[in-house]
Design a protein around this motif. Structure first.
Motif, PDB file in Angstrom:
ATOM      1  N   UNK A 125       9.242  12.888   4.667  1.00 54.98           N
ATOM      2  CA  UNK A 125       9.128  11.867   5.698  1.00 54.98           C
ATOM      3  C   UNK A 125       8.052  10.872   5.317  1.00 54.98           C
ATOM      4  N   UNK A 126       8.263   9.613   5.692  1.00 54.12           N
ATOM      5  CA  UNK A 126       7.221   8.604   5.546  1.00 54.12           C
ATOM      6  C   UNK A 126       7.081   7.861   6.867  1.00 54.12           C
ATOM      7  N   UNK A 127       5.877   7.352   7.079  1.00 54.39           N
ATOM      8  CA  UNK A 127       5.642   6.394   8.154  1.00 54.39           C
ATOM      9  C   UNK A 127       5.453   5.066   7.450  1.00 54.39           C
ATOM     10  N   UNK A 128       6.061   4.032   7.985  1.00 59.52           N
ATOM     11  CA  UNK A 128       6.006   2.749   7.293  1.00 59.52           C
ATOM     12  C   UNK A 128       5.799   1.632   8.296  1.00 59.52           C
ATOM     13  N   UNK A 129       4.913   0.710   7.945  1.00 61.87           N
ATOM     14  CA  UNK A 129       4.720  -0.511   8.714  1.00 61.87           C
ATOM     15  C   UNK A 129       4.960  -1.681   7.787  1.00 61.87           C
ATOM     16  N   UNK A 169       2.660   5.830   4.554  1.00 61.07           N
ATOM     17  CA  UNK A 169       1.814   7.016   4.642  1.00 61.07           C
ATOM     18  C   UNK A 169       2.700   8.228   4.866  1.00 61.07           C
ATOM     19  N   UNK A 170       2.140   9.387   4.582  1.00 66.17           N
ATOM     20  CA  UNK A 170       2.815  10.656   4.824  1.00 66.17           C
ATOM     21  C   UNK A 170       2.190  11.311   6.045  1.00 66.17           C
ATOM     22  N   UNK A 171       2.998  11.716   7.025  1.00 63.91           N
ATOM     23  CA  UNK A 171       2.425  12.461   8.148  1.00 63.91           C
ATOM     24  C   UNK A 171       1.748  13.727   7.610  1.00 63.91           C
ATOM     25  N   UNK A 172       0.539  14.002   8.075  1.00 67.05           N
ATOM     26  CA  UNK A 172      -0.249  15.111   7.531  1.00 67.05           C
ATOM     27  C   UNK A 172      -0.834  15.960   8.647  1.00 67.05           C
ATOM     28  N   UNK A 173      -0.780  17.274   8.467  1.00 63.52           N
ATOM     29  CA  UNK A 173      -1.498  18.196   9.346  1.00 63.52           C
ATOM     30  C   UNK A 173      -2.914  18.322   8.796  1.00 63.52           C
ATOM     31  N   UNK A 174      -3.881  17.762   9.492  1.00 64.85           N
ATOM     32  CA  UNK A 174      -5.246  17.775   8.982  1.00 64.85           C
ATOM     33  C   UNK A 174      -5.865  19.170   8.983  1.00 64.85           C
ATOM     34  N   UNK A 175      -5.380  20.055   9.835  1.00 61.28           N
ATOM     35  CA  UNK A 175      -5.916  21.418   9.846  1.00 61.28           C
ATOM     36  C   UNK A 175      -5.599  22.147   8.545  1.00 61.28           C
ATOM     37  N   UNK A 235       7.613  -4.373  11.743  1.00 59.66           N
ATOM     38  CA  UNK A 235       8.562  -3.281  11.923  1.00 59.66           C
ATOM     39  C   UNK A 235       7.823  -1.991  11.615  1.00 59.66           C
ATOM     40  N   UNK A 236       7.890  -1.042  12.532  1.00 61.91           N
ATOM     41  CA  UNK A 236       7.296   0.267  12.276  1.00 61.91           C
ATOM     42  C   UNK A 236       8.407   1.295  12.324  1.00 61.91           C
ATOM     43  N   UNK A 264       0.864  -1.175   0.000  1.00 61.93           N
ATOM     44  CA  UNK A 264       0.000   0.000   0.000  1.00 61.93           C
ATOM     45  C   UNK A 264       0.902   1.227   0.000  1.00 61.93           C
ATOM     46  N   UNK A 265       1.028   1.880  -1.152  1.00 56.69           N
ATOM     47  CA  UNK A 265       1.839   3.083  -1.307  1.00 56.69           C
ATOM     48  C   UNK A 265       0.891   4.273  -1.299  1.00 56.69           C
ATOM     49  N   UNK A 266       1.417   5.511  -1.230  1.00 62.34           N
ATOM     50  CA  UNK A 266       0.534   6.665  -1.207  1.00 62.34           C
ATOM     51  C   UNK A 266       0.058   7.091  -2.578  1.00 62.34           C
TER      52      UNK A 266
END
Length: 124
Positions: free
Chosen positions: A86-90, A108-114, A66-67, A21-23
């Motif tokens: 940056x990426x977050x990966x599991x 996934x990419x860390x995201x500021x939802x605001x 692994x996270x 699952x890629x972005x």
């Protein structure tokens, strides 16, 4: 940063039934499809490097996870900086016949939802 990588090197230890699952897309299933996607992506970039900012591993019997939080950077075909984020990966692994193989990867990419913007840099 780590050493330069290729798509074939990244998928060397993947299970033949791996799911990725890629972005950029919903998912890729099976090693040959994942490897083909990596080859297409890596044909447009070079000097791909990944640095681990955080990494944790968990193992129970023949299953492991692994996270991590990683910093990815690369250059375009002309050698100019192309991407840095940056990426977050599991990663999920299974052990078959004494060998660990990646069976599932989620990025996934860390995201500021605001602001609805991805976080590309961080202070560690």
């Amino acid at each position: 940063m780590g050493e330069t990588q290729t798509g074939d090197e990244i998928t060397e230890f993947w299970h033949k039934e791996a799911t990725w699952f890629d972005f950029q897309f919903y998912k890729k299933k099976r090693i040959e499809n994942c490897r083909d996607e990596f080859r297409q992506q890596f044909a447009k970039i070079k000097n791909v490097q990944t640095g681990f900012l955080e990494i944790e591993a968990y193992v129970d019997g023949n299953v492991g996870f692994v996270q991590s939080i990683q910093h990815f950077q690369c250059e375009n075909e002309n050698g100019s900086p192309s991407a840095s984020f940056l990426t977050r990966q599991t990663d999920g692994y299974i052990r078959e016949n004494g060998k660990w193989r990646l069976i599932h990867q989620q990025l996934s990419l860390p995201t500021y939802f605001r602001t609805d913007h991805s976080l590309f840099k961080t202070e560690f």
